[in-house]
Design an enzyme around this catalytic site. Structure first.
Site, PDB file in Angstrom:
ATOM      1  N   LEU A  45       0.335  -1.402  -4.632  1.00  0.00           N
ATOM      2  CA  LEU A  45      -0.009  -0.714  -5.866  1.00  0.00           C
ATOM      3  C   LEU A  45      -0.623  -1.790  -6.749  1.00  0.00           C
ATOM      4  CD1 LEU A  45       0.198   2.061  -7.201  1.00  0.00           C
ATOM      5  CD2 LEU A  45       2.446   1.417  -8.056  1.00  0.00           C
ATOM      6  N   ASP A  46      -1.866  -1.601  -7.139  1.00  0.00           N
ATOM      7  CA  ASP A  46      -2.592  -2.620  -7.886  1.00  0.00           C
ATOM      8  C   ASP A  46      -1.821  -3.094  -9.107  1.00  0.00           C
ATOM      9  OD1 ASP A  46      -4.784  -2.428  -6.158  1.00  0.00           O
ATOM     10  OD2 ASP A  46      -5.665  -0.807  -7.347  1.00  0.00           O
ATOM     11  N   ARG A  47      -2.107  -4.304  -9.511  1.00  0.00           N
ATOM     12  CA  ARG A  47      -1.447  -4.908 -10.667  1.00  0.00           C
ATOM     13  C   ARG A  47      -1.631  -4.046 -11.913  1.00  0.00           C
ATOM     14  NH1 ARG A  47      -3.356 -10.495 -13.344  1.00  0.00           N
ATOM     15  NH2 ARG A  47      -1.681 -10.711 -14.842  1.00  0.00           N
TER      16      ARG A  47
END
Length: 181
Positions: A45-47
């Protein structure tokens, strides 16, 4: 029996336990929230995304969750810039062609603003540009796919919250907290 942990990943946190980036400017990682050995994220899950991150100690389960070939649905609450039009929603439902090829059809519905926790930092607000919410459900998981799909149809993503992975959901799990599944 496999251990499964559901974590509500806050904005700005890396989906890994160590930061191999710039040592002079360390970034927040999972190790600041989860003190459990032997579990690893099943997918990423992207930053700059928030929400459900599933962790497990079972490599085969991890692969089944993360791999697009198993078509496990992942649902996102997406705040977009603009007012979604029926043709934009229909394009997302049919699938769009991105630089890395066509996406699978997605579930897509317009939503009233969901009752979510405040994001830190807050999403930028512009008086002259409306925003809206979509629920988008995909069965793949390419790099930044939901953001790219929304941008492709002219609805740039302002906030992205993964709400569910398969049957697992955030429910009442606060940001930065985790529970066993």
């Amino acid at each position: 029996m496999a251990r499964v942990i559901l974590f509500n990943k806050p904005f700005g946190v890396l989906s890994q336990f160590t930061d191999k980036g710039n040592a002079d400017s360390p970034r927040t990682t999972l190790s600041e929230f989860i003190d459990v050995s032997g579990v690893y994220p099943a997918g990423r899950l992207d930053r700059d995304s928030e929400g459900l991150l599933v962790l497990t100690d079972d490599g085969r389960l991890q692969a089944r969750i993360a791999s697009p070939k198993f078509k496990r649905p992942k649902s996102y609450l997406v705040q977009v810039e603009g007012t979604p039009q029926p043709d934009q929603i229909e394009a997302l439902r049919k699938g769009v062609t991105l630089k890395d090829g066509p996406t699978r059809p997605a579930g897509c519905v317009a939503l009233d603003p969901p009752d979510l926790w405040p994001r830190v930092p807050p999403v930028r607000f512009r008086k002259t540009v409306p925003d809206a919410w979509l629920q988008l459900t995909i069965t793949e998981g390419r790099n930044r796919q939901v953001r790219r799909m929304c941008a492709h149809v002219g609805l740039p993503c302002l906030r992205l919250v993964r709400w569910s992975v398969g049957d697992w959901t955030l429910d009442d799990l606060p940001p930065g907290e985790w529970r066993e599944a």
